[in-house]
Scaffold this motif. Structure first.
Motif, PDB file in Angstrom:
ATOM      1  N   ASN A  50       0.842  -1.187   0.000  1.00 24.58           N
ATOM      2  CA  ASN A  50       0.000   0.000   0.000  1.00 24.58           C
ATOM      3  C   ASN A  50       0.878   1.237   0.000  1.00 24.58           C
ATOM      4  N   ASP A  51       0.812   1.984  -1.111  1.00 21.75           N
ATOM      5  CA  ASP A  51       1.679   3.147  -1.277  1.00 21.75           C
ATOM      6  C   ASP A  51       0.971   4.419  -0.784  1.00 21.75           C
ATOM      7  N   GLY A  52       0.660   4.440   0.499  1.00 23.82           N
ATOM      8  CA  GLY A  52       0.046   5.636   1.086  1.00 23.82           C
ATOM      9  C   GLY A  52      -1.278   6.035   0.457  1.00 23.82           C
ATOM     10  N   SER A  53      -2.132   5.056   0.201  1.00 22.45           N
ATOM     11  CA  SER A  53      -3.419   5.352  -0.438  1.00 22.45           C
ATOM     12  C   SER A  53      -4.320   6.167   0.485  1.00 22.45           C
ATOM     13  N   GLN A  54      -5.166   6.990  -0.141  1.00 25.59           N
ATOM     14  CA  GLN A  54      -6.137   7.757   0.650  1.00 25.59           C
ATOM     15  C   GLN A  54      -7.474   7.030   0.750  1.00 25.59           C
ATOM     16  N   ASP A  55      -7.652   6.007  -0.045  1.00 27.56           N
ATOM     17  CA  ASP A  55      -8.941   5.304  -0.020  1.00 27.56           C
ATOM     18  C   ASP A  55      -8.836   4.051   0.867  1.00 27.56           C
ATOM     19  N   ARG A  56      -9.698   3.076   0.667  1.00 28.50           N
ATOM     20  CA  ARG A  56      -9.752   1.930   1.566  1.00 28.50           C
ATOM     21  C   ARG A  56      -8.768   0.804   1.195  1.00 28.50           C
ATOM     22  N   THR A  57      -7.801   1.084   0.382  1.00 26.80           N
ATOM     23  CA  THR A  57      -6.861   0.056  -0.084  1.00 26.80           C
ATOM     24  C   THR A  57      -6.266  -0.781   1.055  1.00 26.80           C
ATOM     25  N   THR A  77       4.553   4.281   4.978  1.00 28.92           N
ATOM     26  CA  THR A  77       4.116   5.371   5.851  1.00 28.92           C
ATOM     27  C   THR A  77       3.443   6.502   5.084  1.00 28.92           C
ATOM     28  N   ARG A  78       3.709   6.581   3.769  1.00 30.53           N
ATOM     29  CA  ARG A  78       3.088   7.621   2.949  1.00 30.53           C
ATOM     30  C   ARG A  78       3.281   7.260   1.481  1.00 30.53           C
ATOM     31  N   ASN A  79       2.731   8.069   0.600  1.00 28.00           N
ATOM     32  CA  ASN A  79       2.885   7.824  -0.828  1.00 28.00           C
ATOM     33  C   ASN A  79       4.300   8.144  -1.283  1.00 28.00           C
ATOM     34  N   ARG A  80       4.965   7.156  -1.882  1.00 18.70           N
ATOM     35  CA  ARG A  80       6.350   7.355  -2.332  1.00 18.70           C
ATOM     36  C   ARG A  80       6.493   7.137  -3.827  1.00 18.70           C
ATOM     37  N   ALA A  85       7.516   2.069  -4.135  1.00 13.86           N
ATOM     38  CA  ALA A  85       6.604   1.087  -3.548  1.00 13.86           C
ATOM     39  C   ALA A  85       6.986  -0.321  -4.014  1.00 13.86           C
ATOM     40  N   LEU A  86       7.306  -0.404  -5.299  1.00  8.82           N
ATOM     41  CA  LEU A  86       7.697  -1.702  -5.846  1.00  8.82           C
ATOM     42  C   LEU A  86       8.976  -2.198  -5.165  1.00  8.82           C
ATOM     43  N   LEU A  87       9.931  -1.311  -4.990  1.00 12.99           N
ATOM     44  CA  LEU A  87      11.182  -1.697  -4.333  1.00 12.99           C
ATOM     45  C   LEU A  87      10.912  -2.160  -2.897  1.00 12.99           C
ATOM     46  N   PHE A 309      11.971   4.336   1.203  1.00 10.21           N
ATOM     47  CA  PHE A 309      10.608   4.087   1.691  1.00 10.21           C
ATOM     48  C   PHE A 309      10.703   3.766   3.166  1.00 10.21           C
ATOM     49  N   LEU A 310       9.617   3.971   3.880  1.00 12.67           N
ATOM     50  CA  LEU A 310       9.546   3.564   5.284  1.00 12.67           C
ATOM     51  C   LEU A 310       8.313   2.703   5.437  1.00 12.67           C
ATOM     52  N   ILE A 311       8.454   1.625   6.177  1.00 16.37           N
ATOM     53  CA  ILE A 311       7.349   0.678   6.312  1.00 16.37           C
ATOM     54  C   ILE A 311       6.685   0.839   7.675  1.00 16.37           C
ATOM     55  N   ARG A 312       5.369   0.999   7.639  1.00 13.74           N
ATOM     56  CA  ARG A 312       4.620   1.106   8.879  1.00 13.74           C
ATOM     57  C   ARG A 312       4.332  -0.280   9.458  1.00 13.74           C
ATOM     58  N   GLU A 313       3.978  -1.211   8.569  1.00 15.51           N
ATOM     59  CA  GLU A 313       3.539  -2.521   9.042  1.00 15.51           C
ATOM     60  C   GLU A 313       3.696  -3.566   7.944  1.00 15.51           C
TER      61      GLU A 313
END
Ligand code: UDP
Ligand code: MG
Length: 319
Positions: A50-57, A77-80, A85-87, A309-313
């Motif tokens: 999930n690349d920092g989506s604003q919807d329900r992704t 953590t946010r859109n990158r 995101a692929l990396l 990129f930073l990963i939240r989870e």
């Protein structure tokens, strides 16, 4: 040998709530067929990033994971952007898989090409490029710009695979190779050929996005092309040097010519040609400064060494 090979299908997702239900269903179907055929192990996973989506992704990805361990997720953590995101997905998969296949969330990449990619992998390839067999379904404009893009890229010294986007298989050791490329300005389809190893190609027909809108408007496409050229080659810088030399030569010829005209007593000197050269040279100088600035900007960003990129989870049940 083949039974134990773990496959991770890595799918970057940005605001893809409209396509995820169908995409996950199709990918699960494919995964089950592969496991049943014994080409990949049961521990194989479909990894959505999930690349920092604003919807329900992310909600959808979490629910998929909760319902079936074949689905894994990485939440940034946010859109990158697509490449980062692929990396993030590939680097998460690296230590858990024997091979990873990257594809878009919108099913534009023909899922059935996966079988042939895995075949090539078993035949000894470390990298298998998905290559579009035709662009019949594209509009003239898209085909013209996209194919022009590959041509210009190659002309400017960036080695890319013609008509290959980011649909590809990479073995674990190829991923390890990729992890050693530390650049912050990512252009994966240009970096992967630099890894080396044996590679193969698989042709496929690229369809249309079945739902939702493209996340790559023309502005992003142009930025991406620029990124590709400037992060892979320094040829444009050299071309400026060449251009400068050429213009200097022309100026010298012009000077000699003017002196000759003056010597024969013809003093009607061209005001227009003077104006033209002032503008032409001014433009060229600005253009050249722009290209150099482009590279300096890159150097600036690279020296900062910011995380890509930073990963939240991470949601992943290792099989
Ligand atoms: N994507 C992403 N981050 C972004 C933009 C796009 O992860 O900032 C993903 C998107 O969800 C999709 C893939 O990159 O899986 C390709 O995007 P899209 O299909 O919109 O591009 P197109 O096929 O129109 O070039
Ligand atoms: Mg698409």
């Amino acid at each position: 040998m083949s039974m134990s090979d773990v496959l991770y299908i890595v799918v970057p997702c940005y605001n893809e709530e409209e396509v995820l239900p169908e995409t996950s269903r199709r990918l699960k179907e494919k995964m089950e067929a592969l496991v049943a055929a014994g080409t990949v192990s049961e521990g194989s996973r479909i990894l959505f990033v999930n690349d920092g989506s604003q919807d329900r992704t992310w909600e959808i990805i979490s629910a998929l994971h909760a319902a079936d361990p074949v689905f894994s997720g990485v939440d940034l953590t946010r859109n990158r952007g697509h490449q980062n995101a692929l990396l993030a997905g590939l680097m998460t998969a690296k230590d858990r898989c024997d091979m990873a296949i990257s594809m878009d969330a919108d099913l534009q990449d023909d899922v059935d090409a996966v079988d042939k990619m895995i075949e090539e992998y078993h035949a000894g390839c470390d990298i298998v490029y998905g290559v579009r067999s035709s662009r019949k379904k594209d509009t003239f404009f898209k085909r013209f710009t996209a194919e022009g893009f590959y041509r210009v890229m190659n002309l400017l010294g960036a080695e890319t695979v013609f008509n290959h986007a980011d649909y590809r298989l990479m073995s674990r050791r190829a991923l390890e190779g990729l992890s050693q490329f530390k650049e912050a300005n990512l252009f994966l389809r240009g970096m992967v050929p630099m890894i080396g190893y044996r590679s193969g190609t698989v042709e496929y027909e690229r369809g249309e996005r079945f739902a939702g809108e493209s996340k790559y408007p023309l502005k992003k496409m142009l930025a991406f092309a620029m990124e590709g050229i400037t992060s892979l080659s320094v040829k444009p810088l050299r071309m400026i040097t060449g251009l400068g030399a050429l213009i200097f030569l022309i100026a010298a010829v012009m000077l000699a010519y003017s002196v000759y005209r003056w010597a024969v007593g013809d003093t009607v000197l061209g005001w227009a040609s003077l104006m033209c050269s002032v503008w032409a040279i001014g433009g060229l100088i600005l253009l050249s400064l722009g290209v150099i600035g482009e590279y300096i900007g890159k150097i600036y960003l690279e020296t900062k060494g910011r995380p890509r990129f930073l990963i939240r989870e991470v949601l992943d049940d290792e099989g």
